[in-house]
Design a protein around this motif. Structure first.
Motif, short mmCIF file in Angstrom:
data_model
loop_
_atom_site.label_atom_id
_atom_site.label_comp_id
_atom_site.label_asym_id
_atom_site.label_seq_id
_atom_site.Cartn_x
_atom_site.Cartn_y
_atom_site.Cartn_z
N ILE A 741 0.88 -1.17 0.00
CA ILE A 741 0.00 0.00 0.00
C ILE A 741 0.92 1.21 0.00
N VAL A 742 0.71 2.13 -0.95
CA VAL A 742 1.69 3.19 -1.16
C VAL A 742 1.08 4.56 -0.91
N ARG A 743 1.96 5.52 -0.72
CA ARG A 743 1.56 6.93 -0.66
C ARG A 743 1.56 7.46 -2.08
N LEU A 744 0.43 8.01 -2.55
CA LEU A 744 0.27 8.35 -3.96
C LEU A 744 1.19 9.48 -4.42
N VAL A 750 3.81 2.31 2.54
CA VAL A 750 3.43 2.59 3.93
C VAL A 750 2.90 1.35 4.64
N GLY A 751 2.58 0.31 3.88
CA GLY A 751 2.06 -0.91 4.50
C GLY A 751 1.91 -2.01 3.48
N TYR A 752 1.47 -3.20 3.98
CA TYR A 752 1.29 -4.35 3.11
C TYR A 752 -0.05 -5.01 3.46
N LEU A 811 0.57 -3.79 8.67
CA LEU A 811 0.11 -4.98 7.95
C LEU A 811 -1.41 -5.06 8.07
N THR A 812 -2.10 -5.37 6.94
CA THR A 812 -3.55 -5.56 7.00
C THR A 812 -3.88 -7.02 6.74
N GLY A 954 -2.93 4.53 -2.03
CA GLY A 954 -3.48 3.69 -3.07
C GLY A 954 -2.82 2.32 -3.08
N GLN A 955 -3.41 1.43 -3.92
CA GLN A 955 -2.94 0.05 -3.99
C GLN A 955 -3.37 -0.51 -5.34
N GLY A 956 -2.50 -1.24 -6.02
CA GLY A 956 -2.87 -1.84 -7.29
C GLY A 956 -1.67 -2.35 -8.06
N TYR A 957 -1.97 -2.98 -9.20
CA TYR A 957 -0.92 -3.58 -10.03
C TYR A 957 0.03 -2.55 -10.60
N LEU A 958 -0.40 -1.27 -10.71
CA LEU A 958 0.49 -0.24 -11.22
C LEU A 958 1.75 -0.13 -10.35
N PHE A 959 1.59 -0.33 -9.04
CA PHE A 959 2.71 -0.18 -8.13
C PHE A 959 3.40 -1.53 -7.87
N ALA A 960 2.63 -2.58 -7.67
CA ALA A 960 3.25 -3.90 -7.43
C ALA A 960 2.16 -4.95 -7.38
N ARG A 961 2.54 -6.15 -7.85
CA ARG A 961 1.64 -7.29 -7.72
C ARG A 961 1.98 -8.05 -6.43
#
Length: 970
Positions: A741-744, A750-752, A811-812, A954-961
């Motif tokens: 999970i990233v800071r846009l 910032v987390g996973y 962690l979530t 945000g979170q998604g494939y754009l940043f990491a799978r």
């Protein structure tokens, strides 16, 4: 070395009397045992020893004394304990006698068993009992002696003896109870901090202490008498022992005694004097019992001195008043008036006490009390206040006042009434003193009420404290109250409080009796009604057992019985087949949720009537659960016949229904199973029809599907997958993967989010969509969840709790709704976190909106308990649930994750209808202080739009799978 006890030289050569005669002459246990030993040489030869006591295991005596060492005593005590515990043995030592109350005798023969002399044992028991009775008589004599002494002290206090003679008499009384040759009594004046030695008798100390002479305590500082006065506790013993007892260094004043005993004379916790005895001979030693006795006697001595002093003071006043008879005539008349007032008070108390037993209303009782008080003091303005049981409210059941009109109940505050309730003491307040109390914060100025010149109140006391206040007040100078009035009202208040308690107890008893009678009558009527109802119930029971209460159709029990009989007929003749139609009303839950359960019940009733019209005798339509129905078609072997009935059912439900003023259009899904010779049970054919039903639902509803071999194979595949899941749990094939999970604004992590993966031995890595439904249906999902939690926490600890760049992340974990049905879920999760050593402040639980709204109160309580330990909550897939914006503020959430369905329209960067909802979610998050995370970001356009709208995370494939933990640590 053994000690020999033969005949004494004076008796050698002389014939000893026979043992029985010697036993009869023996008057003590010592003489009995000695006669036994002299008559039986084997006792001496085997080093035997007898121990005994009448206060076992205290005050133990022995014969021969030299043989009774500590081990012999301990062994004897153990032997008695075993006998009393029921362990009857004849080993050494042997218990000769035990009366169970303290009289015990034990024989210790360490070298060889001894033949017991029953006559000696019996005589020993008699002498022990005799000694115990003599000791009891002695104790009674001592108690009687003490009682006589106390009577003598009381008589002296009321006698005509002058003070010196009385003090000498007190000395004689104390000397009769203990050694008191050296004795003194001193009275303590707390205001002057000085002692007066009223009586001083000492054979060694020759100092002269006059009764009228005051000795300041500072003169005897750190002395024994000084410590008695300061520490307020008795002292006893020799000088070294006393030095250990006092609270500071000891300084001797006067002659040093070999044994010293002193007690303070206490009244209400205050020292009023001391009584001391002492010995110089060295052969006296005071005991604890004598200390307690002297303390007890000291109280009566103080009472006698006070009475004597009071009487002397009274006599002095009588002499003075006699000398000033003419001058004090007015004072005499005042005393007569006071006595008359006392008589009136006594009569008033009797009248109030009598009122408590009269069968009068509460109002009449209070009016009579007012009248009685008015005869004693000015009570024109009078009221009674009562405090509630919880102490929060003050009510005024009776009031008569020439100014005040509002006597409604009020909350417990800072009025004069509440002040008396708090202090539980009578209070006389003038206008000036009231202002002083206001300045001190004891009362509020706003609660002083009318322009009262004087207010007098006394507490109504009970065994549990103050229950109310009786108060009078005056607005005129001519009716001023004084301390005597306060004393009168206080006396009256005691009787009023007692009377109120008795009336309240009587009223509670009457209410309890009335309630009991009412309950008996109600219970009798209820039993009669129950008998009548039971007869009706028994008549309806058979019908209700096999029929559905709502629709009147046969239920599951009836259906199974009919299917069992059809199966039995099929086994007898395989040409007699039958079919089952498993029917489920489509989207029935929407009707319940929108129109209510009452409308849903009406729909089910109309559906049942339409279904019943689709079959012939002997076919059966049954309701087995909710909106599920089953048709049993007997004597049906052709699937085409069953299909025609299914088409008839679909047509029957096609016309709209009219429910709750609305027109409702229904459809249904139907699964058909035909029983043949291979059908082995009711559950099997019901299962086949159910499988066909779900195939019909999956195909789009409002249709029927016939069960075939392909469906059977699919069901078997589900069973194989279920077994594979069980094997995967045993082989630990599940593992957590993590997606950042990233800071846009800078794409920093910032987390996973922990995601479940199954590393299948043949099919590779599987996502939850490949197996989760089977896991839920089989009940394995809970085990998988807890295994996933453990693995994720262990693997993510280096990711979030000890990052290499020094940044602590979170962690979530995704939590299924069913876990919140367990009341111990939070406790079990926290135990797992503590066991692994994971920081609870770095953990978030992702829950769905359905989880939050399933049982809101329970979920909120559980999330609060988790938050107390640092574990926060995140709302997953926000916007796809039920009235999200209307409910989210009710729950303790740290994070809201916007569902990816609202992010997907931004793939080309063009604002869509989702913009308004996302902006509302962002505004809601800012208002609640909640972090907002957008899910499913896959393009730069989506990233840019969300960042421009002010979305922070945000979170998604754009940043990491998603990937295993090792990928993110490498």
């Amino acid at each position: 070395m053994s000690v020999k006890f033969g005949r004494s030289p004076a008796h050698e050569g002389a014939a000893q009397p026979p043992l029985p005669e010697r036993l009869l002459r023996a008057s003590s246990p010592q003489s009995v045992v000695q006669a036994w030993f002299e008559a039986d040489p084997q006792l001496d030869t085997h080093c035997a020893c007898v121990v005994w006591s009448t206060h076992w295991p205290r005050d133990i005596e022995a014969f021969p004394p030299a043989c009774a060492d500590a081990k012999v005593i301990a062994d004897a005590i153990d032997a008695v304990a075993r006998i009393r515990a029921g362990e009857n043995d004849d080993v050494n030592p042997r218990v000769l006698y035990d009366d169970g109350e303290g009289a015990v005798a034990v024989l210790n023969s360490p070298h060889a068993p001894i033949d017991l002399c029953q006559a000696s044992i019996a005589r020993l028991a008699e002498t022990l009992d005799l000694r115990r009775m003599r000791e009891s008589v002695a104790r009674l004599e001592q108690a009687e002696k003490l009682q006589r002494s106390l009577y003598a002290i009381a008589d002296m206090a009321g006698s005509d003896l002058d003070m010196p003679d009385m003090l000498r008499g007190l000395h004689r009384i104390v000397a009769d109870l203990m050694y008191a040759e050296n004795f003194y009594i001193a009275l303590y004046d707390r205001d002057r901090d000085a002692l007066r030695f009223l009586y001083f008798a000492d054979v060694v100390d020759d100092q002269i202490l006059l009764p009228e002479e005051e000795i300041p305590l500072a003169r005897i500082e750190r002395g024994l008498t000084w410590y008695l006065t300061r520490d307020k506790r008795p002292l006893m013993g020799s000088t070294p022992e006393l030095m250990q007892q006092v609270s500071g260094p000891l300084r001797l004043h006067g002659a040093d005694s070999s044994d010293w005993l002193g007690v303070p004379m206490l009244r209400d916790g205050d020292v009023h004097g001391v009584v001391v005895v002492q010995s110089y001979t060295g052969d006296r030693c005071y005991t604890t019992a004598e200390m307690s006795l002297l303390a007890f006697v000291a109280e009566h001595i103080l009472t006698a001195l006070e009475r004597k002093s009071g009487r002397a003071e009274l006599e002095r006043h009588v002499v003075e008043r006699t000398q000033q008879l003419q001058v004090a005539n007015s004072e005499l008349r005042r005393e007569v008036s006071e006595r008359e007032r006392g008589e009136r008070l006594q009569a008033a108390l009797y009248r109030i006490a009598a009122l408590a037993s009269l069968d009068e209303t509460t109002g009449n009782f209070y009016r009579h009390v007012h009248a009685v008080v008015g005869e004693l003091i000015d009570a024109k303005n009078f009221y009674i206040a009562l405090v509630s049981d919880d102490g929060g409210t003050v009510s005024f059941p009776y009031a008569a006042d020439q100014y005040e009109r509002d006597w409604s109940a009020r909350s417990f505050g800072k009025g004069l009434t509440e002040h008396v309730l708090r202090t539980q003491r009578p209070t006389l307040v003038s206008r000036d003193s009231a202002m002083t109390m206001v300045a001190a914060g004891q009362i509020d100025a706003g609660m002083l009420g009318a322009p009262t010149l004087q207010w007098l109140g006394a507490p109504l006391l009970s065994t549990e404290g103050a229950i109310g206040v009786v108060a009078v007040q005056t607005y005129e100078d001519a009716n001023a109250y004084n301390e005597r009035d306060a004393e009168l009202l206080t006396f009256v208040s005691y009787q009023i409080g007692s009377s109120l308690q008795r009336r309240r107890a009587a009223e509670l008893l009457r209410q309890a009796n009335a309630e009991l009678e009412h309950r008996v009558e109600a219970r009798t009527l209820e039993l009669r009604e129950q008998i009548a109802v039971r007869e009706q119930v028994e008549a309806q029971l058979q019908h209700q057992v096999v029929h559905d209460a709502l629709t009147g159709l046969p239920n599951r029990v009836y259906l199974r019985d009919r299917v069992e009989r059809a199966l039995a007929g099929l086994r007898r003749d395989d040409s007699v087949g039958f079919g089952l139609l498993y029917i489920d009303v489509d989207r029935f839950k929407v009707i319940n949720d929108s129109l209510g359960h009452s409308a849903g019940d009406q729909v089910l009733q109309q559906v049942s009537r339409r279904l019943a019209g689709c079959v012939r005798t002997p076919d059966v339509v049954a309701r087995i659960a909710g909106d599920e129905f089953v048709m049993l078609l007997e004597h049906v072997q052709d699937p085409q016949t069953a299909s025609k009935v299914a088409q008839r059912v679909l047509r029957a439900l096609a016309p709209p229904l009219h429910v709750a003023g609305r027109e409702v259009q229904l459809s249904c899904s139907i699964g058909i199973a035909i029983a043949d010779g291979q059908c082995e049970s009711v559950d099997r054919i019901l299962h086949d029809a159910d499988v066909a039903l779900y195939r019909a639902k999956d195909a789009g509803r409002n249709r029927f599907v016939l069960f075939d071999d392909a469906m059977h194979q699919t069901a078997m595949g589900v069973l194989d997958l279920e077994q594979a899941l069980r094997d995967a749990l045993m082989r630990d094939e599940f593992e957590p993967w993590f997606q950042p999970i990233v800071r846009l604004d800078d794409a920093s992590v910032v987390g996973y989010e922990a995601l479940l993966r199954w590393r299948h031995p043949t099919r590779g890595v599987l996502t939850p969509s490949d197996f989760l439904k089977v896991a839920e249906d089989s009940g394995l999902v809970s085990q998988i969840d807890w295994r996933m939690f453990r693995l994720a926490l262990e693997a993510a600890r280096p990711l979030v709790c000890a990052a290499r760049d020094g940044v602590h992340r979170y962690l979530t974990l995704n939590v299924s709704p069913r876990l919140f049905l367990h009341t111990d879920f939070d406790k079990r999760l926290l135990e797992l976190v503590d066991e692994i050593g994971f920081d609870p402040g770095a953990l978030l639980l992702e829950v769905t909106e359905g989880t939050l709204l399933g049982d809101p109160d329970t979920v909120v309580a559980m999330l609060h308990r988790l938050r107390e330990r640092g574990v926060e909550a995140a709302l997953d897939d926000f916007g796809t649930g039920y009235s999200s914006l209307g409910h989210v503020h009710q729950f303790p959430l740290r994070m809201i994750k916007i569902d990816q369905s609202f992010v997907a329209p931004f793939a080309n960067g063009v604002p869509s209808r989702s913009s308004a909802l996302i902006e509302a979610i962002l505004a809601l998050g800012n208002a609640l202080g909640t972090e907002i995370v957008a899910e499913g970001i896959e393009t730069d356009a989506q990233w840019g739009v969300l960042r421009g709208m002010g979305c922070v995370y945000g979170q998604g494939y754009l940043f990491a799978r998603p990937a295993p933990a090792g990928h993110w640590l490498g």
